[in-house]
Every structure is written in C-alpha cells, then in structure tokens.
Enzyme design. Structure first.
Site, PDB file in Angstrom:
ATOM      1  N   TYR A   1       0.831  -1.201   0.000  1.00 44.97           N
ATOM      2  CA  TYR A   1       0.000   0.000   0.000  1.00 44.97           C
ATOM      3  C   TYR A   1       0.867   1.252   0.000  1.00 44.97           C
ATOM      4  CZ  TYR A   1      -2.943   3.748   1.820  1.00 44.97           C
ATOM      5  OH  TYR A   1      -3.587   4.947   1.992  1.00 44.97           O
TER       6      TYR A   1
ATOM      7  N   LYS B   1       1.104   4.454  -2.748  1.00 42.73           N
ATOM      8  CA  LYS B   1       0.827   5.855  -2.433  1.00 42.73           C
ATOM      9  C   LYS B   1       2.039   6.744  -2.700  1.00 42.73           C
ATOM     10  CE  LYS B   1      -2.679   6.986  -1.144  1.00 42.73           C
ATOM     11  NZ  LYS B   1      -3.895   7.293  -1.954  1.00 42.73           N
TER      12      LYS B   1
END
Length: 275
Positions: free
Chosen positions: A148, A152
């Site tokens: 994740y 990002k």
C-alpha cells in the site's frame, strides 16, 4: 465570479472524499462527487450544487462518461480535480498475492493517472488544479503496509512530475500527504486472515488488529482535516501539504532522524517486536 467546479473521486459516506465534497459544497462550489457505487454516497444525496456520478477509476468507459457530464454542465472546464479514490491494504510482503497487489496499484496509481488524463483538457482550459491524496505511509516503513505504501508514494512521485509538466499550461498540482484521519477505512478488514502457510501465524491477531485500526493511534476529525485541506487547495497551493495526525512527526522524522531510530518506533506493537 463564475461558479467554480470540483470533481472528487472516492466519495463514499464518512470517508475523506465525502468530507472534502461536503466542505466544498458548504463553501459554494459546484461539486461532482463520484464513487464506484452511487448508493454509498447517501449523505451527499440531494444537497444543492452536488451531482453524484458513478466512477470506478479502473473503468475507462466510466471515466469518459463522467468527463462528458462535467464538460456538458460546466461549459468545458473544471477548476479542481481531486484524486482521492484508493484502496487500503495490509499483508506481509512474503504473503502477498501478486494479483491482489497489482489490483492495488491499478486503483491507487494507474486509476488516478487515467482520471487525470481524461480531465486534463477541462483543467487546462480553466487553468485549474489537480490534487492527489497521498499518505505518510509512503515515507515510513510500516510493517504489513509495504505494498500500500509503495502505491501511495508512487502516485506522489507521478504527481510531483506532473507539477513540472503542467506548468506551461498554468495548471497546479498538489499532493496532500495524509496522516491518520477518522474514517471508515478500518472497517474493511474485519475478516483479515493470513495465508495458511504464512511464517507470521504466531502474530496473526496483532496484524489483524492493526489492519482494523486497533493500534492506539489518534486520528484527526474528518471535518477538521477536510476544512484544512480545502482551504489549502483553494489558495492555489502546489507541491506538498502534510495534514492529519502524525503527519508533522513523520515529515520531521523521515527527513532528520536516523533510520535505526525510526525503525525501532515503527516495529513497536506490530508483533515483530515479539518474534
């Protein structure tokens, strides 16, 4: 002045997109709020100057349809595009299903790029601004959030490159490096499980608790965050804006503290400190 417009992706109830949409609406902007399932925007339903659109950032047909609606209703311009839609994710790197991680990157990286490409002509005409909601996780090595965090930080690097590439067109680009905010994001991991052959089964409960937000961290009130972010956006800020609980601490630590010091703090409470 003519009414200014904003399109925001990922506006499901009580999430960051919802908070931003409501704040823009309360300040008199024309808001186009989008999400994959329009029924999940029930709290925005019926508000003046708010148009709800179905938009999955992985579906090019839906992106094109949304761009046409906005163009038709605004005379071919868009003042603000806020790329907020994204998927959270928790899993040890060794246990990742690579098809699942590719899907994370499709949503968190290539989806916002596709949306930006589709709306660029409207933004260029308006000399508008593109905003990407990124994350402090891209600056720290939080166990179980590696994939994740990588997604990002990846979209933030793309945003920073776009900031330079769009200067000739007078379009600004802002990354909102977001810390902890009180949303529904932690409600999606109630059934968290590790693969049967995981090397981390002895701490599975701890990993699951962190995925569910049971980590002892404070979280900024959603509307406080939204108010600060919308104010920053509408002043024409570009570059990076750090906002949310722990954002300032991560900004300082990632720039000035030794990696060993940061590692010791990040491992604490993750289960790795007990292995």
């Amino acid at each position: 002045m003519p009414e200014q417009s904003v399109l925001i992706t990922g506006c499901s109830d009580d999430g960051i997109g919802y908070g931003l949409a409501l704040t823009f609406q309360q300040r008199g902007y024309r808001v186009f709020a989008t999400t994959r399932d329009i029924r999940k925007m029930s709290k925005l339903q019926g508000l003046p100057n708010v148009t709800l659109l179905t938009l999955d950032v992985k579906e090019t047909d839906q992106i094109a349809a949304a761009a046409k609606v906005v163009s038709d209703q605004t005379g071919g311009t868009l003042d603000y595009l806020i790329n907020n839609a994204g998927r959270n994710h928790f899993m040890p790197i060794l246990d990742e299903d690579l098809n699942a991680t590719r899907a994370i990157f499709d949503t968190n990286v290539w989806g916002p790029v596709a949306v930006t490409q589709a709306f660029a002509p409207l933004l260029i005409k308006a000399k508008g601004q593109i905003v990407f909601i990124t994350s402090i996780s891209g600056y720290i090595n939080v166990p179980w959030m590696g994939s994740y965090a990588a997604s990002k930080r990846s979209i933030e690097i793309i945003a920073e490159t776009l900031r330079l590439e769009l200067r000739p067109f007078n379009v600004g680009v802002l990354s909102v490096v977001t810390g902890a905010v009180k949303t529904q994001g932690q409600t999606y991991f109630g059934d968290f499980k590790l693969p049967a052959d995981s090397s981390y089964h002895s701490i599975e409960d701890t990993i699951a608790s962190r995925a569910q937000g049971i980590d002892g961290s404070t979280r900024m009130d959603l509307m406080t965050y939204s108010d600060q972010v919308v104010t920053k956006i509408t002043t024409g800020a570009t570059g990076k804006f750090w906002c949310g609980d722990n954002a300032s601490a991560v900004k300082f630590g990632s720039n000035y503290l030794p990696t060993s010091f940061m590692d010791s703090g990040l491992v604490k409470g993750t289960g790795l400190d007990k292995m």
